[in-house]
Design a protein around this motif. Sequence first.
Motif, mmCIF file in Angstrom:
data_model
loop_
_atom_site.group_PDB
_atom_site.id
_atom_site.type_symbol
_atom_site.label_atom_id
_atom_site.label_comp_id
_atom_site.label_asym_id
_atom_site.label_seq_id
_atom_site.Cartn_x
_atom_site.Cartn_y
_atom_site.Cartn_z
ATOM 1 N N ALA A 1 -38.010 -9.422 -0.264
ATOM 2 C CA ALA A 1 -37.896 -10.625 -1.093
ATOM 3 C C ALA A 1 -36.715 -11.503 -0.688
ATOM 4 N N PHE A 2 -36.192 -11.283 0.494
ATOM 5 C CA PHE A 2 -35.054 -12.089 0.958
ATOM 6 C C PHE A 2 -35.257 -12.431 2.436
ATOM 7 N N VAL A 3 -34.484 -13.376 2.913
ATOM 8 C CA VAL A 3 -34.586 -13.812 4.308
ATOM 9 C C VAL A 3 -33.846 -12.810 5.192
ATOM 10 N N LEU A 4 -34.546 -12.377 6.233
ATOM 11 C CA LEU A 4 -33.948 -11.422 7.173
ATOM 12 C C LEU A 4 -33.106 -12.170 8.206
ATOM 13 N N PRO A 5 -32.048 -11.538 8.700
ATOM 14 C CA PRO A 5 -31.266 -12.153 9.765
ATOM 15 C C PRO A 5 -32.121 -12.312 11.034
ATOM 16 N N LYS A 6 -31.746 -13.247 11.878
ATOM 17 C CA LYS A 6 -32.512 -13.515 13.098
ATOM 18 C C LYS A 6 -32.498 -12.344 14.073
ATOM 19 N N GLU B 1 -37.953 0.656 8.445
ATOM 20 C CA GLU B 1 -36.525 0.444 8.201
ATOM 21 C C GLU B 1 -36.086 -0.745 9.038
ATOM 22 N N VAL B 2 -35.424 -1.694 8.374
ATOM 23 C CA VAL B 2 -34.976 -2.916 9.044
ATOM 24 C C VAL B 2 -33.470 -2.825 9.248
ATOM 25 N N PHE B 3 -33.077 -3.079 10.499
ATOM 26 C CA PHE B 3 -31.665 -3.039 10.882
ATOM 27 C C PHE B 3 -31.209 -4.425 11.306
ATOM 28 N N SER B 4 -29.933 -4.676 11.100
ATOM 29 C CA SER B 4 -29.270 -5.855 11.636
ATOM 30 C C SER B 4 -27.867 -5.434 12.040
ATOM 31 N N GLU B 5 -27.519 -5.707 13.278
ATOM 32 C CA GLU B 5 -26.223 -5.305 13.823
ATOM 33 C C GLU B 5 -25.975 -3.815 13.590
ATOM 34 N N LYS B 6 -27.007 -3.010 13.841
ATOM 35 C CA LYS B 6 -26.973 -1.549 13.746
ATOM 36 C C LYS B 6 -26.766 -1.023 12.334
ATOM 37 N N ARG B 7 -26.881 -1.885 11.347
ATOM 38 C CA ARG B 7 -26.777 -1.445 9.948
ATOM 39 C C ARG B 7 -28.147 -1.515 9.298
#
Length: 170
Positions: free
Chosen positions: A16-21, A68-74
């Motif tokens: 329900a939120f915008v994911l980072p690029k 599982e969605v990651f961004s910058e390894k988090r």
Amino acid sequence: MEVMENSRISMQCRVAFVLPKDFVAVWRFAQKLNTQQVEEFKEVTAGADLVFTIPSTSPQDQGMYQCEVFSEKRSIVRLYHHLSVSPQVEVGHSQLQEVFDLTLASGGSLLPVNLTSPFGPHGPVFSVLLGACVSAVLLLLLLSIGTVYAVSKSAVRGDVEPDADQESST
């Protein structure tokens, strides 16, 4: 989610939120388990695709799927999908297999070849077609005779005028 065997299924990793690029989606699978224990899962795919598709489901696909969605390894989010696969009834398949086996055993012919039959190798189907053809020829013959009879009867009564060619020659 519940699907029939051999069905196409797509699971989506919706948030329900915008994911980072720079996000990475990792899809994992735990066969026949209704669990959320991370160590039970094996990685299936990783990349920028938030949709995981199984083109043709089988009983081996039944189990728990994790996105599982990651961004910058988090890790940002984990979503779970439980998939149940109902087996297809294989009555049609087994009947088709029997016909196929029968065809191979008979040398490619589904109709038994009986050379002593008065109708030949094609039996009653051939006799019905032959009867229809003979009936059509007889009907045409009777219609032709009827037409000749009607024309000759009209000529005797004088209802039919002679042809112009016959008039000039007389």
